[in-house]
Design a protein around this motif. Structure first.
Motif, PDB file in Angstrom:
ATOM      1  N   UNK A  60       3.459  -7.370 -17.793  1.00 27.99           N
ATOM      2  CA  UNK A  60       4.891  -7.659 -17.843  1.00 27.99           C
ATOM      3  C   UNK A  60       5.361  -8.182 -16.491  1.00 27.99           C
ATOM      4  N   UNK A  61       5.928  -9.374 -16.478  1.00 29.19           N
ATOM      5  CA  UNK A  61       6.438  -9.941 -15.240  1.00 29.19           C
ATOM      6  C   UNK A  61       5.788 -11.259 -14.902  1.00 29.19           C
ATOM      7  N   UNK A  62       5.909 -11.653 -13.643  1.00 30.47           N
ATOM      8  CA  UNK A  62       5.360 -12.919 -13.160  1.00 30.47           C
ATOM      9  C   UNK A  62       4.150 -12.646 -12.270  1.00 30.47           C
ATOM     10  N   UNK A  63       3.146 -13.468 -12.408  1.00 26.62           N
ATOM     11  CA  UNK A  63       1.843 -13.240 -11.788  1.00 26.62           C
ATOM     12  C   UNK A  63       1.932 -12.838 -10.329  1.00 26.62           C
ATOM     13  N   UNK A  64       2.745 -13.549  -9.549  1.00 25.96           N
ATOM     14  CA  UNK A  64       2.791 -13.330  -8.112  1.00 25.96           C
ATOM     15  C   UNK A  64       3.294 -11.948  -7.742  1.00 25.96           C
ATOM     16  N   UNK A  65       4.059 -11.312  -8.628  1.00 25.14           N
ATOM     17  CA  UNK A  65       4.755 -10.071  -8.304  1.00 25.14           C
ATOM     18  C   UNK A  65       4.183  -8.851  -9.020  1.00 25.14           C
ATOM     19  N   UNK A  91      10.339  -7.167 -13.789  1.00 28.17           N
ATOM     20  CA  UNK A  91      10.248  -8.610 -13.542  1.00 28.17           C
ATOM     21  C   UNK A  91      11.073  -8.969 -12.303  1.00 28.17           C
ATOM     22  N   UNK A  92      10.910  -8.168 -11.262  1.00 26.10           N
ATOM     23  CA  UNK A  92      11.636  -8.407 -10.015  1.00 26.10           C
ATOM     24  C   UNK A  92      11.018  -9.589  -9.282  1.00 26.10           C
ATOM     25  N   UNK A  93      11.839 -10.589  -8.983  1.00 28.21           N
ATOM     26  CA  UNK A  93      11.405 -11.788  -8.276  1.00 28.21           C
ATOM     27  C   UNK A  93      12.650 -12.544  -7.828  1.00 28.21           C
ATOM     28  N   UNK A  94      12.548 -13.437  -6.850  1.00 24.63           N
ATOM     29  CA  UNK A  94      13.733 -14.148  -6.363  1.00 24.63           C
ATOM     30  C   UNK A  94      14.456 -14.942  -7.437  1.00 24.63           C
TER      31      UNK A  94
END
Length: 364
Positions: free
Chosen positions: A205-210, A173-176
């Motif tokens: 798993x994670x956020x759509x953009x990433x 879930x790497x994101x800013x």
């Protein structure tokens, strides 16, 4: 088979004008303060007094807390255990265990202790008072045009993720929003979606953009599993675009996204819609290789970013003149103290929606 689109129909202006909304609307850039009467008074036998709320989600909250003995400030992540079955409780404990496993690195938020009481699991963490990387990019001028700042921040992020991988932990879930500012340094946080499985079959798993295409089940053909480390590399490629241009390259790495489909058909496509140098174009092509087995490794990605002479084309400064003042302010006050925040992305319920987009600045 992929549907063909006219790549020339997607212009730089169209890309720049698309809105970008934070991955979870319930995760604020800056803290939402609530009256002290609405907060638990204290935990850990009264040692930690909860001051105010930094973030809130469906399953818990993050508070700023003061240690009454040392007067040190901490962030306390509260995960509600009430009504959960044994499997759900084990999942919460799993987050704490993985975070503890990678604690101690200078670019990872330290997990100081775990306290279980009041039907909650409390994770006591470092508290950054300058917001997250998303806030820095969108509100403080970010790093656009500042090559050295981009290299410094990306190197720290990559170092944190390399440390995780060396300990057998993959973030996913790497994101800013999950990177907290601490003066001139950043620290990675939120291991709620992390895994110790080098090869995972937990999709989405994670956020759509990433998300990498394979983490969504595959792009051209379906897959039964994906490489967890390669998935993190993909996310880091998106973060590199965030740092350099203040926007995402596409809304989602899937066939229905026109920009991504254009890239999949012609992997130099991003260079036609972003003022990207040839050097950076080659780097992101390695990070966004559709075949995860051939994708650039994390260590090689970090090395090539540091060796990159120019991230943007020579004409980019004139195109970015509207943000030059903000960039100068960012360089001059990189360590300005601001209110803190801790993300609670894994606290959200299954029905929470994400708004897609590209331009980070437009939603700040």
């Amino acid at each position: 088979m992929l549907d063909r689109i006219d790549a020339t129909s997607i212009t730089t202006i169209q890309l720049y004008n698309q809105p970008f909304i934070r991955a979870f609307e319930m995760t604020p850039s800056l803290p939402t303060f609530v009256p002290a009467t609405q907060l638990p008074l204290a935990i850990d036998n009264g040692r930690l007094v909860l001051q105010d709320m930094l973030g809130v989600g469906a399953y818990g909250s993050v508070y700023r807390a003061i240690d009454t003995q040392t007067h040190q400030t901490y962030a306390v992540k509260s995960l509600n255990k009430a009504g959960l079955n044994s499997r759900q409780c084990a999942f919460q404990n799993h987050e704490a265990q993985l975070h503890a496993k990678v604690s101690g690195h200078p670019n990872i938020v330290t997990l100081h202790k775990v306290v279980e009481e009041n039907d909650c699991l409390y994770m006591v963490l470092d508290c950054g008072m300058e917001g997250d990387l998303f806030y820095t990019i969108t509100e403080r001028g970010g790093f656009v045009g500042n090559t050295m700042a981009i290299k410094t921040i990306f190197s720290q992020i990559a170092s944190a993720v390399l440390h995780c991988h060396s300990r057998g932990v993959y973030h996913r879930d790497l994101k800013p929003e999950n990177i907290i500012m601490f003066g001139r340094s950043v620290k990675l946080v939120d291991f709620g979606l992390a895994t110790t499985e080098p090869v995972s079959s937990e999709f989405g798993c994670g956020s759509t953009f990433y998300l990498s295409p394979e983490c969504q089940g595959g792009f051209i053909e379906s897959v039964k599993s994906y490489d967890s480390a390669a998935n993190d590399v993909w996310s880091l490629g998106i973060i590199l675009i965030n740092l350099t241009f203040g926007r995402n390259p596409w809304k989602q790495a899937c066939p229905r996204d026109e920009t991504f489909s254009a890239y999949a058909q012609h992997n130099d496509f991003l260079q036609t819609i972003l003022p990207m140098s040839t050097e950076l174009n080659e780097i992101v092509k390695g990070a966004f290789c559709l075949n995860p087995k051939k994708r650039i490794t994390l260590s090689e990605l970090a090395r090539r970013v540091q060796a990159c002479r120019f991230f943007t084309t020579p004409e980019f400064p004139s195109e970015a003149s509207v943000v030059s003042a903000a960039t100068a302010a960012s360089q001059a006050s990189f360590s300005t103290t601001m209110s803190g925040v801790y993300p609670t992305s894994n606290l959200h319920g299954p029905d929470d929606k994400e708004d897609s987009g590209v331009d980070l600045q437009s939603m700040a």
